[in-house]
Design a protein around this motif. Structure first.
Motif, short mmCIF file in Angstrom:
data_model
loop_
_atom_site.label_atom_id
_atom_site.label_comp_id
_atom_site.label_asym_id
_atom_site.label_seq_id
_atom_site.Cartn_x
_atom_site.Cartn_y
_atom_site.Cartn_z
N ILE A 103 0.79 -1.16 0.06
CA ILE A 103 -0.12 0.06 0.08
C ILE A 103 0.89 1.29 -0.06
O ILE A 103 1.87 1.19 0.74
CB ILE A 103 -0.88 -0.01 1.17
N VAL A 104 0.66 2.36 -0.67
CA VAL A 104 1.18 3.58 -0.88
C VAL A 104 0.42 4.75 -0.61
O VAL A 104 -0.90 4.64 -1.16
CB VAL A 104 1.73 3.73 -2.40
N VAL A 105 0.56 5.53 0.36
CA VAL A 105 -0.10 6.83 0.90
C VAL A 105 0.46 7.59 0.90
O VAL A 105 1.91 7.74 0.89
CB VAL A 105 -1.12 6.28 2.23
N ARG A 106 -0.01 8.94 1.16
CA ARG A 106 0.88 10.21 1.48
C ARG A 106 1.42 9.93 2.96
O ARG A 106 0.64 9.45 3.75
CB ARG A 106 0.04 11.29 1.40
N PRO A 107 2.59 10.43 3.33
CA PRO A 107 2.90 10.58 4.70
C PRO A 107 1.80 11.01 5.86
O PRO A 107 2.21 10.21 6.78
CB PRO A 107 4.13 11.20 4.76
N ASP A 108 0.94 11.74 5.52
CA ASP A 108 0.05 12.18 6.68
C ASP A 108 -1.22 11.58 6.66
O ASP A 108 -2.17 11.76 7.22
CB ASP A 108 -0.06 13.48 6.62
N HIS A 109 -1.43 10.38 5.82
CA HIS A 109 -2.76 9.51 5.84
C HIS A 109 -2.72 9.04 6.94
O HIS A 109 -1.99 8.57 7.75
CB HIS A 109 -2.45 8.70 4.83
N LEU A 163 -6.15 3.93 -6.05
CA LEU A 163 -5.85 4.59 -7.25
C LEU A 163 -5.37 3.65 -8.08
O LEU A 163 -4.21 2.93 -7.80
CB LEU A 163 -4.85 5.62 -6.82
N TRP A 164 -5.72 3.42 -9.34
CA TRP A 164 -5.56 2.30 -10.32
C TRP A 164 -5.29 2.54 -11.76
O TRP A 164 -5.72 3.69 -12.16
CB TRP A 164 -6.50 1.18 -10.07
N TYR A 165 -4.95 1.65 -12.46
CA TYR A 165 -4.65 2.08 -14.08
C TYR A 165 -5.66 2.14 -14.66
O TYR A 165 -6.72 1.16 -14.65
CB TYR A 165 -3.78 0.94 -14.40
N GLU A 166 -5.88 3.01 -15.69
CA GLU A 166 -6.84 2.99 -16.64
C GLU A 166 -6.71 1.39 -17.44
O GLU A 166 -5.56 1.06 -17.50
CB GLU A 166 -6.88 3.93 -17.69
N ARG A 167 -7.77 0.91 -17.96
CA ARG A 167 -7.51 -0.49 -18.41
C ARG A 167 -6.47 -0.34 -19.58
O ARG A 167 -6.03 -1.25 -19.99
CB ARG A 167 -8.90 -0.98 -18.96
N GLY A 168 -6.41 0.82 -20.46
CA GLY A 168 -5.59 0.82 -21.58
C GLY A 168 -4.18 0.97 -21.31
O GLY A 168 -3.49 0.72 -22.08
N LEU A 209 -12.46 1.34 -7.52
CA LEU A 209 -11.24 1.75 -8.46
C LEU A 209 -11.62 3.29 -8.65
O LEU A 209 -12.58 3.69 -9.21
CB LEU A 209 -10.87 0.99 -9.58
N HIS A 210 -10.27 4.14 -8.56
CA HIS A 210 -10.00 5.41 -9.17
C HIS A 210 -9.21 5.43 -10.28
O HIS A 210 -7.98 5.59 -10.03
CB HIS A 210 -9.66 6.24 -7.85
N PRO A 211 -9.36 5.39 -11.42
CA PRO A 211 -8.41 5.13 -12.54
C PRO A 211 -7.86 6.49 -12.90
O PRO A 211 -8.52 7.53 -12.61
CB PRO A 211 -9.63 4.63 -13.81
N ILE A 212 -6.60 6.34 -13.00
CA ILE A 212 -5.84 7.66 -13.60
C ILE A 212 -4.64 7.24 -14.57
O ILE A 212 -4.33 5.83 -14.60
CB ILE A 212 -5.13 8.07 -12.26
N LEU A 246 -2.77 11.20 -4.64
CA LEU A 246 -2.86 10.64 -3.30
C LEU A 246 -2.70 11.88 -2.19
O LEU A 246 -3.35 11.83 -1.21
CB LEU A 246 -1.51 10.10 -3.29
N GLN A 247 -2.23 12.96 -2.52
CA GLN A 247 -2.12 14.03 -1.72
C GLN A 247 -3.21 14.93 -1.46
O GLN A 247 -3.56 15.41 -0.30
CB GLN A 247 -0.76 15.03 -2.09
N THR A 248 -4.23 14.83 -2.44
CA THR A 248 -5.41 15.68 -2.36
C THR A 248 -6.80 14.95 -2.25
O THR A 248 -7.57 15.70 -1.97
CB THR A 248 -5.34 16.76 -3.63
N THR A 249 -6.62 13.80 -1.89
CA THR A 249 -7.67 12.89 -1.74
C THR A 249 -7.44 12.08 -0.63
O THR A 249 -6.95 11.31 -0.50
CB THR A 249 -7.97 11.95 -3.10
N GLY A 250 -8.62 12.22 0.25
CA GLY A 250 -8.36 11.83 1.76
C GLY A 250 -8.55 10.18 1.95
O GLY A 250 -7.89 9.71 2.40
N ASP A 251 -9.38 9.71 1.17
CA ASP A 251 -9.73 8.17 0.98
C ASP A 251 -9.17 7.47 -0.08
O ASP A 251 -9.74 6.58 -0.52
CB ASP A 251 -11.29 8.03 0.95
N LEU A 252 -7.74 7.72 -0.64
CA LEU A 252 -7.18 7.30 -1.71
C LEU A 252 -5.77 6.57 -1.40
O LEU A 252 -5.07 7.24 -0.67
CB LEU A 252 -6.89 8.28 -2.93
N VAL A 253 -5.74 5.23 -1.64
CA VAL A 253 -4.43 4.74 -1.50
C VAL A 253 -3.99 4.01 -3.08
O VAL A 253 -4.84 4.05 -3.97
CB VAL A 253 -4.62 3.63 -0.36
N ALA A 254 -2.55 3.78 -3.11
CA ALA A 254 -2.25 3.15 -4.28
C ALA A 254 -1.50 1.89 -4.00
O ALA A 254 -1.24 1.53 -2.71
CB ALA A 254 -1.38 4.13 -4.93
#
Length: 225
Positions: free
Chosen positions: A95-101, A120-125, A147-150, A162-170
């Protein structure tokens, strides 16, 4: 005389290489050293040169078939039957998060902790096969992640999300984010963690495929014909 010889000498060969998004620099260096070799940090002028450029996984097969790239670097599994593959990176995901998560201070998370988080996940393409396989593995372990695609080709957007969304991990291997002060890495809960495998690919039957087979044998890269 030296100028005349240099002008008559053939230009060094260039091998274009397509690279999918989010590949660590260590992997690119490993591929560089494996395919063309280096001597004290300098490439032998008699060896071919690699020209790496960002190419999505879905576009790489077409470019390989048309000879516009010699090799590709993709995440496995990659559903493309006409490719051969040599695995150069095989690491467990965490799991990857921002340091203050809120979860960053926990030495180990539970599936209940992660149930409240989006992934935070990959777009299918960006990573077909991989983008579907890993969430399915997580669901079998106990986390049906929303999933939150990017587009992961841009590291700055990845970190910004990750830094600007509170409930997001990668999810990333530890080595991929090690030393980055903007990110914190934690292991997944108990269980067999999904893995990220990166492979060098070439079109089956091509000259590049024969080169890749020899290089894989020399460097102990698992080779998947």
């Amino acid at each position: 005389m030296r100028s005349a010889i240099a002008a008559a000498a053939p230009a060094p060969r260039t091998w274009p290489v397509g690279v999918c998004g989010g590949v660590p620099a260590e992997v690119l260096a490993q591929v560089q050293n494996g395919l063309v070799g280096t001597a004290q940090g300098r490439q032998d002028p008699a060896q071919p040169r690699l020209r790496m450029r960002s190419v999505s996984t879905v576009d790489q097969l077409e470019l390989l078939q048309h000879g516009e790239i010699e090799f590709g670097i993709v995440r496995l599994p990659c559903p493309a039957p006409r490719l051969v593959r040599a695995v150069v990176w095989d690491e467990p995901l965490g799991i990857v998060v921002r340091p203050d998560h809120p979860l960053a201070s926990r030495p180990r998370m539970t599936w209940e902790d992660l149930a409240t988080q989006r992934l935070l996940w990959y777009e299918r393409g960006c990573a077909p096969g991989y983008a579907e396989t890993v969430p399915a593995q997580l669901a079998a372990l106990g986390w049906n992640a929303q999933l939150h695609p990017i587009d992961h080709d841009q590291q700055a957007l990845f970190v910004h999300a990750l830094q600007t969304t509170g409930d997001l991990v990668a999810l990333r291997p530890r080595l991929a984010v090690q030393g980055d002060p903007q990110l914190a890495w934690r292991p997944l809960p108990a269980g067999v963690a999904p893995r990220e495998r990166l492979a060098v690919t070439a079109l089956a039957g091509s000259r590049a495929a024969h080169i890749l087979s020899r290089v894989a044998t020399r460097h102990d890269w698992p080779y998947l014909p």
